[in-house]
Design a protein around this motif. Structure first.
Motif, PDB file in Angstrom:
ATOM      1  N   ASP A 216       0.996   0.037   2.193  1.00  0.00           N
ATOM      2  CA  ASP A 216       1.824  -0.226   1.016  1.00  0.00           C
ATOM      3  C   ASP A 216       2.275  -1.596   0.933  1.00  0.00           C
ATOM      4  OD1 ASP A 216       4.600  -0.120   2.141  1.00  0.00           O
ATOM      5  OD2 ASP A 216       3.816   1.750   2.772  1.00  0.00           O
ATOM      6  N   ASP A 217       2.852  -1.961  -0.241  1.00  0.00           N
ATOM      7  CA  ASP A 217       3.323  -3.515  -0.332  1.00  0.00           C
ATOM      8  C   ASP A 217       4.470  -3.746   0.514  1.00  0.00           C
ATOM      9  OD1 ASP A 217       1.494  -3.621  -2.145  1.00  0.00           O
ATOM     10  OD2 ASP A 217       2.579  -3.719  -3.850  1.00  0.00           O
ATOM     11  N   LEU A 220       3.070  -4.676   3.844  1.00  0.00           N
ATOM     12  CA  LEU A 220       2.186  -6.184   3.824  1.00  0.00           C
ATOM     13  C   LEU A 220       3.328  -7.070   3.556  1.00  0.00           C
ATOM     14  CD1 LEU A 220      -0.443  -4.984   0.937  1.00  0.00           C
ATOM     15  CD2 LEU A 220      -0.735  -5.504   3.598  1.00  0.00           C
ATOM     16  N   ARG A 221       4.380  -7.107   2.996  1.00  0.00           N
ATOM     17  CA  ARG A 221       5.292  -8.211   2.705  1.00  0.00           C
ATOM     18  C   ARG A 221       5.917  -8.499   4.285  1.00  0.00           C
ATOM     19  NH1 ARG A 221       6.536  -5.468  -2.251  1.00  0.00           N
ATOM     20  NH2 ARG A 221       8.203  -4.434  -1.196  1.00  0.00           N
ATOM     21  N   ARG A 227      -2.041  -9.594  -0.218  1.00  0.00           N
ATOM     22  CA  ARG A 227      -2.164  -8.287  -0.601  1.00  0.00           C
ATOM     23  C   ARG A 227      -3.554  -8.135  -0.935  1.00  0.00           C
ATOM     24  NH1 ARG A 227      -1.909  -5.405  -5.483  1.00  0.00           N
ATOM     25  NH2 ARG A 227      -0.451  -3.375  -5.591  1.00  0.00           N
ATOM     26  N   ARG A 233      -8.810  -2.102  -2.059  1.00  0.00           N
ATOM     27  CA  ARG A 233      -8.079  -0.977  -1.870  1.00  0.00           C
ATOM     28  C   ARG A 233      -8.731   0.199  -2.688  1.00  0.00           C
ATOM     29  NH1 ARG A 233      -1.796  -2.528  -3.338  1.00  0.00           N
ATOM     30  NH2 ARG A 233      -1.306  -2.761  -1.137  1.00  0.00           N
TER      31      ARG A 233
END
Length: 301
Positions: A216-217, A220-221, A227, A233
């Motif tokens: 999920d974001d 990733l952050r 991304r 995805r």
């Protein structure tokens, strides 16, 4: 002949507070052995995005220099409790090994509780998206009871009561603590490399790409990964959903499948002793860089 939903009916006849071990065992070894393995891998991976956890794991070098052994030992120790239960000699030995390793480091109760929450919440969320069915309410309650019991044996304080409590605790902790750390990123990269090593070399980049596509974001952050695009995805998640539809059409598993039977466990071709699994940190040597926890914070196990 056992039909596809017969074990679910069996689970729903059991009491999730009294029979939580039986329900958990049926769910993870009969209904979803492959999915639970993937979900628990993701659960542990999430914890690296908490800087205090990722940094410590990097300092020990267990996941960066001995990735396969660390993976094997973690899976086998947790698997021992599932297979044999909490109140058997093997189960107690496994919990003692887990506790001995954790007591070698100055790990906060909050971090320990968060890791426990990932074991409850991540499998449910994985199965919501990629399982051949979702967990029923009995299973959610049994998962919470199982990990409440494990948390108590590990001396973790203020363990959530219900699945919903576990979920709220996890989400709040991630919102507050997820963030960048160089050590956490190194541990993440080493874990992705380990997963790629389980397949022929030409497939390693594909495995890494698929793994990143599942994140999920917020993860990733925290790790500062780019991304993945919608095609990557969509293809990865679509393939997992197709697999779920195929599994739904298969006859149910007749015998339990434990983590020790997984092909990813590679370090013990000649067997293993539970009491010898894991690490035995020695103060002053890399792998034990910080003081141990106070005995009052740990379980008698």
């Amino acid at each position: 002949m056992v039909k596809r939903y017969d074990r679910l009916k069996e689970i729903q006849r059991l009491d999730p507070e009294r029979d939580f071990l039986e329900i958990y065992r049926l769910t993870v070894t009969h209904e979803f052995p492959w999915d639970i393995t993937r979900a628990l891998e993701l659960a542990l991976y999430r914890t690296y995005a908490v800087p205090s956890i990722g940094r410590l794991l990097d300092e020990t070098a267990e996941l960066t220099e001995r990735s396969q052994k660390r993976y094997d030992d973690t899976a086998l120790l947790l698997d021992t409790v599932v297979e044999h239960g909490f109140d058997t000699d093997d189960g107690r030995t496994a919990v003692r090994r887990i506790n001995h390793m954790h007591r070698s480091y100055d790990i906060s109760n909050d971090d320990m509780r968060y890791v426990l929450c990932t074991f409850v919440v991540t499998p449910k969320r994985w199965l919501d998206g990629f399982g051949w069915r979702r967990l029923c309410c009995h299973e959610r309650r049994a998962f919470a009871a199982y990990y409440r019991t494990l948390g108590a044996r590990m001396g973790i304080k203020d363990v959530p009561e219900t699945y919903e409590d576990f979920e709220r605790t996890l989400d709040a902790y991630e919102d507050e603590h997820f963030g960048w750390d160089e050590g956490g990123r190194r541990v993440s990269d080493a874990t992705l490399a380990l997963m790629g090593s389980w397949y022929p070399a030409p497939l390693a980049p594909l495995v890494r790409g698929a793994s990143l596509a599942l994140l999920d974001d917020s993860l990733l952050r925290a790790f500062r990964y780019p991304r993945p695009g919608p095609v990557a995805r969509g293809a990865t998640r679509g393939a997992l959903r197709l697999r779920a539809r195929a599994v739904r059409l298969l006859p149910p598993r007749r015998t339990p499948h434990y983590a020790r039977q997984n092909p990813e466990i590679k370090g013990y071709p000649n067997g293993y002793e539970i009491a010898e699994l894991g690490t035995f940190p020695t103060p002053g040597i890399r792998g034990c860089p910080v003081p141990g926890r106070r005995p009052s914070q740990s379980s008698a196990e």
